[in-house]
Design a protein around this motif. Structure first.
Motif, PDB file in Angstrom:
ATOM      1  N   LEU A   4      48.975  31.793 -22.140  1.00  0.00           N
ATOM      2  CA  LEU A   4      48.286  32.105 -23.394  1.00  0.00           C
ATOM      3  C   LEU A   4      46.784  32.240 -23.193  1.00  0.00           C
ATOM      4  O   LEU A   4      46.136  33.122 -23.780  1.00  0.00           O
ATOM      5  CB  LEU A   4      48.579  31.014 -24.429  1.00  0.00           C
ATOM      6  N   THR A   5      46.208  31.370 -22.362  1.00  0.00           N
ATOM      7  CA  THR A   5      44.760  31.412 -22.146  1.00  0.00           C
ATOM      8  C   THR A   5      44.334  32.742 -21.540  1.00  0.00           C
ATOM      9  O   THR A   5      43.327  33.337 -21.959  1.00  0.00           O
ATOM     10  CB  THR A   5      44.320  30.257 -21.230  1.00  0.00           C
ATOM     11  N   PHE A   6      45.073  33.240 -20.554  1.00  0.00           N
ATOM     12  CA  PHE A   6      44.746  34.528 -19.943  1.00  0.00           C
ATOM     13  C   PHE A   6      44.832  35.654 -20.966  1.00  0.00           C
ATOM     14  O   PHE A   6      44.010  36.580 -20.960  1.00  0.00           O
ATOM     15  CB  PHE A   6      45.688  34.829 -18.770  1.00  0.00           C
ATOM     16  N   HIS A  57      32.340  27.795 -30.719  1.00  0.00           N
ATOM     17  CA  HIS A  57      33.305  26.896 -31.349  1.00  0.00           C
ATOM     18  C   HIS A  57      34.647  27.595 -31.576  1.00  0.00           C
ATOM     19  O   HIS A  57      35.709  26.966 -31.462  1.00  0.00           O
ATOM     20  CB  HIS A  57      32.759  26.364 -32.671  1.00  0.00           C
ATOM     21  N   PHE A  58      34.608  28.874 -31.892  1.00  0.00           N
ATOM     22  CA  PHE A  58      35.847  29.627 -32.074  1.00  0.00           C
ATOM     23  C   PHE A  58      36.622  29.718 -30.764  1.00  0.00           C
ATOM     24  O   PHE A  58      37.847  29.543 -30.740  1.00  0.00           O
ATOM     25  CB  PHE A  58      35.529  31.029 -32.596  1.00  0.00           C
ATOM     26  N   VAL A  59      35.918  29.981 -29.675  1.00  0.00           N
ATOM     27  CA  VAL A  59      36.567  30.070 -28.366  1.00  0.00           C
ATOM     28  C   VAL A  59      37.160  28.730 -27.961  1.00  0.00           C
ATOM     29  O   VAL A  59      38.275  28.654 -27.424  1.00  0.00           O
ATOM     30  CB  VAL A  59      35.561  30.566 -27.301  1.00  0.00           C
ATOM     31  N   ILE A  60      36.432  27.648 -28.219  1.00  0.00           N
ATOM     32  CA  ILE A  60      36.956  26.311 -27.913  1.00  0.00           C
ATOM     33  C   ILE A  60      38.222  26.040 -28.723  1.00  0.00           C
ATOM     34  O   ILE A  60      39.208  25.492 -28.203  1.00  0.00           O
ATOM     35  CB  ILE A  60      35.892  25.235 -28.190  1.00  0.00           C
ATOM     36  N   ALA A  61      38.219  26.437 -30.000  1.00  0.00           N
ATOM     37  CA  ALA A  61      39.395  26.245 -30.844  1.00  0.00           C
ATOM     38  C   ALA A  61      40.594  27.036 -30.325  1.00  0.00           C
ATOM     39  O   ALA A  61      41.735  26.549 -30.358  1.00  0.00           O
ATOM     40  CB  ALA A  61      39.070  26.656 -32.281  1.00  0.00           C
ATOM     41  N   VAL A  62      40.354  28.244 -29.839  1.00  0.00           N
ATOM     42  CA  VAL A  62      41.428  29.062 -29.283  1.00  0.00           C
ATOM     43  C   VAL A  62      42.038  28.386 -28.051  1.00  0.00           C
ATOM     44  O   VAL A  62      43.271  28.352 -27.887  1.00  0.00           O
ATOM     45  CB  VAL A  62      40.902  30.466 -28.923  1.00  0.00           C
ATOM     46  N   ASN A  63      41.188  27.823 -27.208  1.00  0.00           N
ATOM     47  CA  ASN A  63      41.702  27.140 -26.013  1.00  0.00           C
ATOM     48  C   ASN A  63      42.482  25.883 -26.374  1.00  0.00           C
ATOM     49  O   ASN A  63      43.491  25.564 -25.740  1.00  0.00           O
ATOM     50  CB  ASN A  63      40.535  26.800 -25.085  1.00  0.00           C
ATOM     51  N   ILE A  64      42.031  25.162 -27.385  1.00  0.00           N
ATOM     52  CA  ILE A  64      42.780  23.983 -27.848  1.00  0.00           C
ATOM     53  C   ILE A  64      44.137  24.409 -28.408  1.00  0.00           C
ATOM     54  O   ILE A  64      45.160  23.743 -28.197  1.00  0.00           O
ATOM     55  CB  ILE A  64      41.967  23.209 -28.894  1.00  0.00           C
ATOM     56  N   TYR A  65      44.149  25.536 -29.104  1.00  0.00           N
ATOM     57  CA  TYR A  65      45.405  26.053 -29.652  1.00  0.00           C
ATOM     58  C   TYR A  65      46.426  26.326 -28.549  1.00  0.00           C
ATOM     59  O   TYR A  65      47.631  26.084 -28.733  1.00  0.00           O
ATOM     60  CB  TYR A  65      45.139  27.328 -30.448  1.00  0.00           C
ATOM     61  N   TRP A 125      46.926  24.697 -25.841  1.00  0.00           N
ATOM     62  CA  TRP A 125      47.549  23.424 -25.489  1.00  0.00           C
ATOM     63  C   TRP A 125      48.469  22.945 -26.607  1.00  0.00           C
ATOM     64  O   TRP A 125      49.603  22.488 -26.328  1.00  0.00           O
ATOM     65  CB  TRP A 125      46.477  22.371 -25.210  1.00  0.00           C
ATOM     66  N   LEU A 126      48.028  23.033 -27.848  1.00  0.00           N
ATOM     67  CA  LEU A 126      48.823  22.536 -28.964  1.00  0.00           C
ATOM     68  C   LEU A 126      50.123  23.330 -29.110  1.00  0.00           C
ATOM     69  O   LEU A 126      51.198  22.751 -29.327  1.00  0.00           O
ATOM     70  CB  LEU A 126      48.016  22.602 -30.259  1.00  0.00           C
ATOM     71  N   HIS A 186      55.913  23.483 -28.694  1.00  0.00           N
ATOM     72  CA  HIS A 186      57.131  24.160 -28.238  1.00  0.00           C
ATOM     73  C   HIS A 186      57.945  23.254 -27.323  1.00  0.00           C
ATOM     74  O   HIS A 186      59.175  23.163 -27.422  1.00  0.00           O
ATOM     75  CB  HIS A 186      56.755  25.455 -27.526  1.00  0.00           C
ATOM     76  N   LEU A 187      57.254  22.543 -26.433  1.00  0.00           N
ATOM     77  CA  LEU A 187      57.928  21.627 -25.511  1.00  0.00           C
ATOM     78  C   LEU A 187      58.585  20.476 -26.269  1.00  0.00           C
ATOM     79  O   LEU A 187      59.728  20.083 -25.969  1.00  0.00           O
ATOM     80  CB  LEU A 187      56.918  21.085 -24.500  1.00  0.00           C
TER      81      LEU A 187
END
Length: 307
Positions: free
Chosen positions: A111-113, A137-145, A147-148, A153-154
């Motif tokens: 997802l990050t790529f 802050h938007f980019v940081i939120a996207v990266n946290i997403y 992981w979440l 899903h797991l």
């Protein structure tokens, strides 16, 4: 439904090693897994330390994506010390497994790529919109997403009944196919932008920075798809009853190829970004080996733009 990880080996108080050491191949596999895990931790960990210790890099959106994937790659390296050295088999049924927690780390990078590709496209092709709406802050939120979503899903796969978990697994395979198709389209689009559109711009530091960022993401995504796709194809074939089955994760050639992304990705980052290379030498390797600091003297003065 959580499947039992209890095996005869674990019932006696420990987990068996991944190989029996009955042949030279067993020694090679075991030594390779140790070297692979160590190399991954050192390579990806160096990128994490270099970015975290350099404020100029932390302020750039593209290095936030690099940091996220490198943190994930570092964890993948640590996971190999267990998945590669002990008799572990993830999947259905599991043997000494981690409920796919360790193997699912690759999903974060997928997802990050994808988001990083869109980030670079808008940064280069629509700079005014990008500078206004795509904040740090938007980019940081996207990266946290990333992981979440991955761990949600797991968690669902482990808690749902087996029939529902299987349906969710099939859905994830279809979803991954859509992601791969999107990655291919975006890779071609970014190559066209780098090859033709940027060539029309007048020479400048910003132009070189954009070319550098596009070059890195293109190389990273291509290497990721090349190394990951064989494992994905085998997973699909196994689901259809035709794929190859391996004794454990240490002998699973396709899984090893997929995990090689944890080495190739930070290596491409360091190779493609002089600023990151300088930061890693200054913060890590320059302290371990002072000679390394002198060898990058020619890289000083080469910076990156804010994006």
């Amino acid at each position: 439904m959580l499947l039992s990880n209890i095996t005869p080996g674990s019932a006696t108080g420990g987990v068996a090693l991944s190989v029996d050491f009955d042949s030279p191949e067993d020694y090679f596999i075991f030594i390779f897994q140790i070297l692979f895990a160590t190399t991954t931790v050192l390579m990806a960990g160096t990128v994490v330390v270099g970015i975290c210790a350099t404020r100029a890099l932390r302020l750039q959106n593209r290095f936030i994506f690099m940091l996220n994937t490198s943190v994930c790659d570092t964890l993948v390296g640590f996971s190999v010390y267990y998945l590669g050295l002990f008799d572990v088999h993830e999947g259905y049924p599991s043997r000494n497994g981690t409920y796919n927690v360790l193997t699912s780390l690759l999903g974060v990078n997928i997802l990050t790529f994808l988001f990083a590709q869109f980030d670079r496209y808008f940064a280069v092709c629509h700079p005014f919109i990008y500078s206004r709406f795509v904040t740090r802050h938007f980019v940081i939120a996207v990266n946290i997403y990333c992981w979440l979503y991955n761990f949600a899903h797991l968690l669902a796969r482990n808690l749902l009944p087996l029939s529902k978990a299987t349906q969710l697994y099939v859905f994830s395979i279809v979803f991954f196919q859509l992601i791969v198709l999107t990655k291919l389209v975006m890779t071609i689009k970014l190559y066209v932008v780098a090859r033709f559109q940027l060539e029309k711009d007048p020479p400048s530091a910003e132009k070189e920075s954009k070319k550098e960022s596009l070059k890195i993401i293109i190389f990273v995504v291509i290497s990721f798809l090349v190394l990951w796709c064989p494992s994905f194809v085998n997973i699909v074939l196994r689901f259809l009853g035709k794929g190859l089955t391996f004794r454990n994760e240490a002998t699973n050639l396709f899984a090893i190829m997929a995990r090689l992304n944890a080495v190739s990705t930070p290596a491409v980052y360091i190779w493609g970004s002089p600023a990151l290379r300088e930061a890693t030498v200054r913060t890590v390797w320059g302290r371990v080996c002072p000679r390394c600091r002198r060898r990058i003297g020619s890289c000083h003065g080469k910076g990156d733009s804010k994006n």
